[in-house]
Write a protein that holds these residues in place. Structure first.
Motif, PDB file in Angstrom:
ATOM      1  N   ALA A  59      47.022  48.237  39.962  1.00 31.91           N
ATOM      2  CA  ALA A  59      46.687  49.510  39.321  1.00 31.91           C
ATOM      3  C   ALA A  59      45.515  50.205  40.021  1.00 31.91           C
ATOM      4  O   ALA A  59      45.222  51.370  39.725  1.00 31.91           O
ATOM      5  CB  ALA A  59      46.356  49.286  37.849  1.00 31.91           C
ATOM      6  N   GLY A  60      44.840  49.492  40.929  1.00 36.76           N
ATOM      7  CA  GLY A  60      43.743  50.097  41.675  1.00 36.76           C
ATOM      8  C   GLY A  60      42.463  50.251  40.894  1.00 36.76           C
ATOM      9  O   GLY A  60      41.603  51.051  41.262  1.00 36.76           O
TER      10      GLY A  60
ATOM     11  N   TYR B 219      32.835  43.556  40.359  1.00 39.43           N
ATOM     12  CA  TYR B 219      32.425  42.757  39.211  1.00 39.43           C
ATOM     13  C   TYR B 219      33.625  42.304  38.370  1.00 39.43           C
ATOM     14  O   TYR B 219      33.606  41.210  37.810  1.00 39.43           O
ATOM     15  CB  TYR B 219      31.401  43.534  38.385  1.00 39.43           C
ATOM     16  CG  TYR B 219      30.150  43.810  39.182  1.00 39.43           C
ATOM     17  CD1 TYR B 219      29.253  42.799  39.480  1.00 39.43           C
ATOM     18  CD2 TYR B 219      29.905  45.089  39.689  1.00 39.43           C
ATOM     19  CE1 TYR B 219      28.127  43.043  40.246  1.00 39.43           C
ATOM     20  CE2 TYR B 219      28.776  45.340  40.454  1.00 39.43           C
ATOM     21  CZ  TYR B 219      27.896  44.313  40.733  1.00 39.43           C
ATOM     22  OH  TYR B 219      26.786  44.550  41.505  1.00 39.43           O
ATOM     23  N   GLN B 220      34.681  43.135  38.319  1.00 36.47           N
ATOM     24  CA  GLN B 220      35.902  42.681  37.661  1.00 36.47           C
ATOM     25  C   GLN B 220      36.528  41.519  38.434  1.00 36.47           C
ATOM     26  O   GLN B 220      37.014  40.549  37.839  1.00 36.47           O
ATOM     27  CB  GLN B 220      36.925  43.822  37.537  1.00 36.47           C
ATOM     28  CG  GLN B 220      36.531  44.918  36.577  1.00 36.47           C
ATOM     29  CD  GLN B 220      35.794  46.050  37.274  1.00 36.47           C
ATOM     30  OE1 GLN B 220      35.188  45.847  38.333  1.00 36.47           O
ATOM     31  NE2 GLN B 220      35.843  47.245  36.686  1.00 36.47           N
ATOM     32  N   LEU B 221      36.484  41.608  39.767  1.00 35.89           N
ATOM     33  CA  LEU B 221      37.021  40.532  40.595  1.00 35.89           C
ATOM     34  C   LEU B 221      36.235  39.239  40.379  1.00 35.89           C
ATOM     35  O   LEU B 221      36.821  38.159  40.236  1.00 35.89           O
ATOM     36  CB  LEU B 221      36.967  40.944  42.067  1.00 35.89           C
ATOM     37  CG  LEU B 221      37.491  39.932  43.087  1.00 35.89           C
ATOM     38  CD1 LEU B 221      38.936  39.546  42.808  1.00 35.89           C
ATOM     39  CD2 LEU B 221      37.349  40.510  44.501  1.00 35.89           C
ATOM     40  N   LEU B 222      34.907  39.338  40.328  1.00 39.35           N
ATOM     41  CA  LEU B 222      34.077  38.154  40.058  1.00 39.35           C
ATOM     42  C   LEU B 222      34.378  37.577  38.680  1.00 39.35           C
ATOM     43  O   LEU B 222      34.511  36.350  38.517  1.00 39.35           O
ATOM     44  CB  LEU B 222      32.597  38.517  40.148  1.00 39.35           C
ATOM     45  CG  LEU B 222      31.951  38.559  41.530  1.00 39.35           C
ATOM     46  CD1 LEU B 222      30.527  39.077  41.423  1.00 39.35           C
ATOM     47  CD2 LEU B 222      31.960  37.172  42.177  1.00 39.35           C
ATOM     48  N   ALA B 223      34.501  38.444  37.669  1.00 38.95           N
ATOM     49  CA  ALA B 223      34.712  37.976  36.299  1.00 38.95           C
ATOM     50  C   ALA B 223      36.048  37.245  36.163  1.00 38.95           C
ATOM     51  O   ALA B 223      36.129  36.164  35.552  1.00 38.95           O
ATOM     52  CB  ALA B 223      34.649  39.150  35.327  1.00 38.95           C
ATOM     53  N   LEU B 224      37.126  37.822  36.731  1.00 42.22           N
ATOM     54  CA  LEU B 224      38.437  37.188  36.600  1.00 42.22           C
ATOM     55  C   LEU B 224      38.539  35.933  37.460  1.00 42.22           C
ATOM     56  O   LEU B 224      39.233  34.975  37.086  1.00 42.22           O
ATOM     57  CB  LEU B 224      39.538  38.190  36.954  1.00 42.22           C
ATOM     58  CG  LEU B 224      39.747  39.267  35.889  1.00 42.22           C
ATOM     59  CD1 LEU B 224      40.632  40.390  36.405  1.00 42.22           C
ATOM     60  CD2 LEU B 224      40.353  38.669  34.621  1.00 42.22           C
ATOM     61  N   THR B 225      37.852  35.928  38.598  1.00 35.87           N
ATOM     62  CA  THR B 225      37.785  34.690  39.385  1.00 35.87           C
ATOM     63  C   THR B 225      37.090  33.605  38.579  1.00 35.87           C
ATOM     64  O   THR B 225      37.512  32.438  38.568  1.00 35.87           O
ATOM     65  CB  THR B 225      37.039  34.939  40.708  1.00 35.87           C
ATOM     66  OG1 THR B 225      37.743  35.928  41.461  1.00 35.87           O
ATOM     67  CG2 THR B 225      36.930  33.663  41.528  1.00 35.87           C
TER      68      THR B 225
ATOM     69  N   VAL C 194      35.727  43.984  51.255  1.00 30.81           N
ATOM     70  CA  VAL C 194      36.058  45.408  51.329  1.00 30.81           C
ATOM     71  C   VAL C 194      35.390  46.174  50.183  1.00 30.81           C
ATOM     72  O   VAL C 194      34.760  47.230  50.394  1.00 30.81           O
ATOM     73  CB  VAL C 194      37.582  45.613  51.287  1.00 30.81           C
ATOM     74  CG1 VAL C 194      37.931  47.098  51.189  1.00 30.81           C
ATOM     75  CG2 VAL C 194      38.228  44.997  52.521  1.00 30.81           C
ATOM     76  N   LEU C 195      35.501  45.641  48.958  1.00 30.95           N
ATOM     77  CA  LEU C 195      34.989  46.335  47.783  1.00 30.95           C
ATOM     78  C   LEU C 195      33.465  46.434  47.786  1.00 30.95           C
ATOM     79  O   LEU C 195      32.895  47.392  47.246  1.00 30.95           O
ATOM     80  CB  LEU C 195      35.453  45.628  46.505  1.00 30.95           C
ATOM     81  CG  LEU C 195      36.961  45.643  46.228  1.00 30.95           C
ATOM     82  CD1 LEU C 195      37.281  44.795  45.000  1.00 30.95           C
ATOM     83  CD2 LEU C 195      37.474  47.072  46.037  1.00 30.95           C
ATOM     84  N   SER C 196      32.785  45.416  48.372  1.00 28.27           N
ATOM     85  CA  SER C 196      31.317  45.385  48.342  1.00 28.27           C
ATOM     86  C   SER C 196      30.687  45.883  49.619  1.00 28.27           C
ATOM     87  O   SER C 196      29.470  45.754  49.797  1.00 28.27           O
ATOM     88  CB  SER C 196      30.848  43.952  48.083  1.00 28.27           C
ATOM     89  OG  SER C 196      31.162  43.127  49.192  1.00 28.27           O
ATOM     90  N   ALA C 197      31.493  46.445  50.528  1.00 28.18           N
ATOM     91  CA  ALA C 197      30.995  46.923  51.820  1.00 28.18           C
ATOM     92  C   ALA C 197      30.310  45.803  52.609  1.00 28.18           C
ATOM     93  O   ALA C 197      29.312  46.019  53.287  1.00 28.18           O
ATOM     94  CB  ALA C 197      30.043  48.109  51.625  1.00 28.18           C
ATOM     95  N   GLY C 198      30.862  44.572  52.487  1.00 27.46           N
ATOM     96  CA  GLY C 198      30.385  43.452  53.299  1.00 27.46           C
ATOM     97  C   GLY C 198      29.092  42.822  52.834  1.00 27.46           C
ATOM     98  O   GLY C 198      28.416  42.148  53.627  1.00 27.46           O
TER      99      GLY C 198
ATOM    100  N   SER D 275      43.797  46.065  48.898  1.00 27.29           N
ATOM    101  CA  SER D 275      44.083  45.758  47.494  1.00 27.29           C
ATOM    102  C   SER D 275      45.573  45.515  47.262  1.00 27.29           C
ATOM    103  O   SER D 275      45.947  44.687  46.428  1.00 27.29           O
ATOM    104  CB  SER D 275      43.583  46.877  46.586  1.00 27.29           C
ATOM    105  OG  SER D 275      44.206  48.107  46.921  1.00 27.29           O
ATOM    106  N   THR D 276      46.435  46.211  48.009  1.00 27.73           N
ATOM    107  CA  THR D 276      47.886  46.011  47.844  1.00 27.73           C
ATOM    108  C   THR D 276      48.283  44.613  48.305  1.00 27.73           C
ATOM    109  O   THR D 276      49.008  43.895  47.601  1.00 27.73           O
ATOM    110  CB  THR D 276      48.666  47.069  48.630  1.00 27.73           C
ATOM    111  OG1 THR D 276      48.256  48.368  48.210  1.00 27.73           O
ATOM    112  CG2 THR D 276      50.162  46.899  48.418  1.00 27.73           C
TER     113      THR D 276
END
Length: 547
Positions: A113-114, A119-125, A53-57, A185-186
């Motif tokens: 928090a939205g 890139y934050q998702l990749l980093a925390l993963t 969703v965040l990367s538009a596929g 995201s929710t």
């Protein structure tokens, strides 16, 4: 000590494979692990779909989620194995489980928090999987401490069943939770929160565990760098372990296309949403559970090489079907088979690593295996994601199938768990170390050990065969050089010589000798002429002494 038949081929082993669950400590660990695995697979699905969703596929960013999960093991697998062989494993496991709990908790907060982006998702993963990478060798290496050696294959299969039971349910539950909310995201945030809490179950079991290690050295602990070097040295001179690692890399590199591109297949080729992707992932897990449950019976009828050959051929077909048959029902059917083949392959390779590695180096061997395994996934995911980004998903899947087919004849040259399995239990020395006039300090060295044999001509051929087996024994337990020489003036006189970096390394090598190694050495000593044993010399390097 006589060698024992490979456990997987023993006619006395029960075929149901549930024996380890009768041991309370293993059962508690298994239940806690299943809960944690369920949360992890829910997060894997929710995180991958959130990235969609965040990367538009974007196929590349989606595939990089698999790379972020696998790359930490590639970078840290050897370090993780070394620390698991040096430090107290219970405390180490508690630390890294807590690391993962905190990291996923932070991801939860940012998602609710939205403010989380691709890139934050990749980093925390990536950060979460640093914890997983450092945790896994110790987690797998404690299996022999929980169950008898003859139940290790069943324990490994049950652990695989735990992971794949979670894989069967987790993706569907993760996809369902994401789809249940208007915003992806929710739903993903709630999945992350549940996963963070799931680590608490594992921490609780570890906290209550009263550990009794199988191998405890009386010598000072190795430093981390030295531990990594000794682990790599063992790997270099252990062909059975090398075979398992080569097979693992070749398989995971090509089959990684399924894991890396399944979300893209669901969205682009099958026109499915988050729930559909979860069901496809769940089909892999369901097939894997069936494979784990049936594997004890399969092992009783087929050897490891046959199992790996069939699963590789099956995956060639699976990749081609996923590439060119855009029918959801067909995809689910082949993914069920794919899950069955995946767990059969991974359980067989994992078992082989544990059964050919002695206790003193087992976590390092598992660390090397996980490095190769996840390295294949990480590198393969990036490669097939790049190919899909610049051509199409079907082309990438087809290329991976062709690659697996082309490399299969090469892979089949490396045999797994063939013949008899040597006794890798530590050898109990029947005599103390030789008394020396000079009492070396632990750091003194290098040390050269010379063993003098006298061998009758009729025993010369057997002696040469056995003495060259000792080369790998000496080198994988710490020697930096080895050689055997024949006296030209007295052809019956032989000298075996090997060099250790220090006196401490020599003492460690004595600790690391297995019963199987000692059997070879004892037969060499039997070939020595005379009533006295072979003469052994310990020589210390002479350093310049200034007045």
């Amino acid at each position: 000590m006589e060698t024992q038949e490979i456990i997987a081929e023993s006619p006395k082993r029960p075929e149901h494979g549930f024996g380890p669950l009768q041991i309370p400590l293993f059962r508690d660990r298994w239940i806690a692990s299943t809960v944690s695995n369920l949360g992890t697979w829910m997060q894997d699905t929710a995180g991958t779909w959130l990235m969609t969703v965040l990367s538009a596929g974007s196929p590349l960013l989606i595939a990089l989620m698999q790379t972020a999960a696998s790359l930490p093991v590639l970078l840290l697998g050897l370090l993780a194995g070394a620390t698991a062989d040096i430090f107290e494993r219970r405390r180490l496991l508690i630390f890294w489980q807590s690391w993962m709990l905190v990291t996923v908790g932070l991801l939860t907060v940012l998602t609710f928090a939205g403010v989380v982006g691709p890139y934050q998702l990749l980093a925390l993963t990536f950060l979460m999987n640093i914890g997983a990478a450092m945790n896994n060798p110790a987690w797998q290496a404690i299996v022999p401490e929980l169950v008898p050696r003859e139940q290790i294959p069943d324990a490994v299969s049950l652990n695989s069943a735990s992971n794949n039971l979670a894989r069967a349910l987790g993706p569907a539950l993760g996809g369902l939770m994401v789809a249940a909310f208007v915003k992806a995201s929710t739903g993903a945030g709630w999945v992350f929160a549940l996963n963070s809490a799931s680590f608490a179950a594992v921490i609780w079991v570890l906290w209550r565990w009263k550990r009794k290690p199988l191998f405890k050295s009386a010598l000072p602990a190795e430093r981390i760098a030295g531990s990594i070097r000794s682990g790599l040295r063992y790997l270099r001179f252990a062909p059975e372990l090398q075979a398992s690692l080569i097979r693992a890399f070749l398989f995971t590199f090509f089959v990684s296309a399924v894991w890396a591109l399944l979300a893209a297949v669901a969205a682009r080729e099958l026109k499915q949403g988050a729930m559909g992707y979860g069901l496809l992932n769940g089909a892999l897990g369901a097939g894997a559970v069936v494979g784990a449950l049936l594997l004890p019976r399969i092992r009783a009828r087929f050897n490891a090489d046959a199992i790996l050959r069939v699963t590789s051929v099956a995956y060639i077909v699976i990749l081609l079907v996923l590439a060119w048959v855009p029918i959801p029902a067909v995809a689910i059917a082949v993914l069920l088979v794919g899950g069955f083949c995946w767990t059969s392959t991974m359980s067989t390779l994992n078992t082989s690593v544990q059964l050919v590695s002695p206790a003193w180096v087992q976590a390092r061997a598992l660390g090397a295996y996980l490095t190769v395994f996840q390295g294949g996934l990480a590198l393969g995911s990036a490669v097939w994601g790049y190919v899909a980004e610049h051509s199409s998903v079907p082309v990438a899947m087809t290329a991976s199938a062709i690659g697996l087919a082309v490399t299969l004849p090469f892979a089949l040259r490396f045999h797994i768990l063939q013949g008899k399995l040597p006794d890798l239990g530590p050898y109990v020395w029947r005599r103390p170390a030789r008394e020396l006039v000079i009492q070396p300090e632990l750091e003194d060295g290098p040390v050269r050990i010379v063993i003098e044999y006298f061998v009758a001509p009729e025993n010369y051929a057997e002696f040469t065969r056995l003495i060259h087996k000792m080369e790998n024994v000496r080198l994988r337990t710490g020697a930096i050089r080895w050689g055997v020489f024949r006296d030209a003036a007295n052809p019956e006189r032989m000298e075996e010589t090997f060099v250790m970096e220090s006196w401490l390394d020599h003492l460690r090598a004595r600790e690391r000798m297995t019963a199987a190694d000692a059997k070879v050495r004892d037969r060499l000593w039997e070939l020595h002429k005379g009533t006295a044993p072979p003469r052994v010399e310990h020589q210390l390097y002479v350093k310049e002494v200034t007045p």
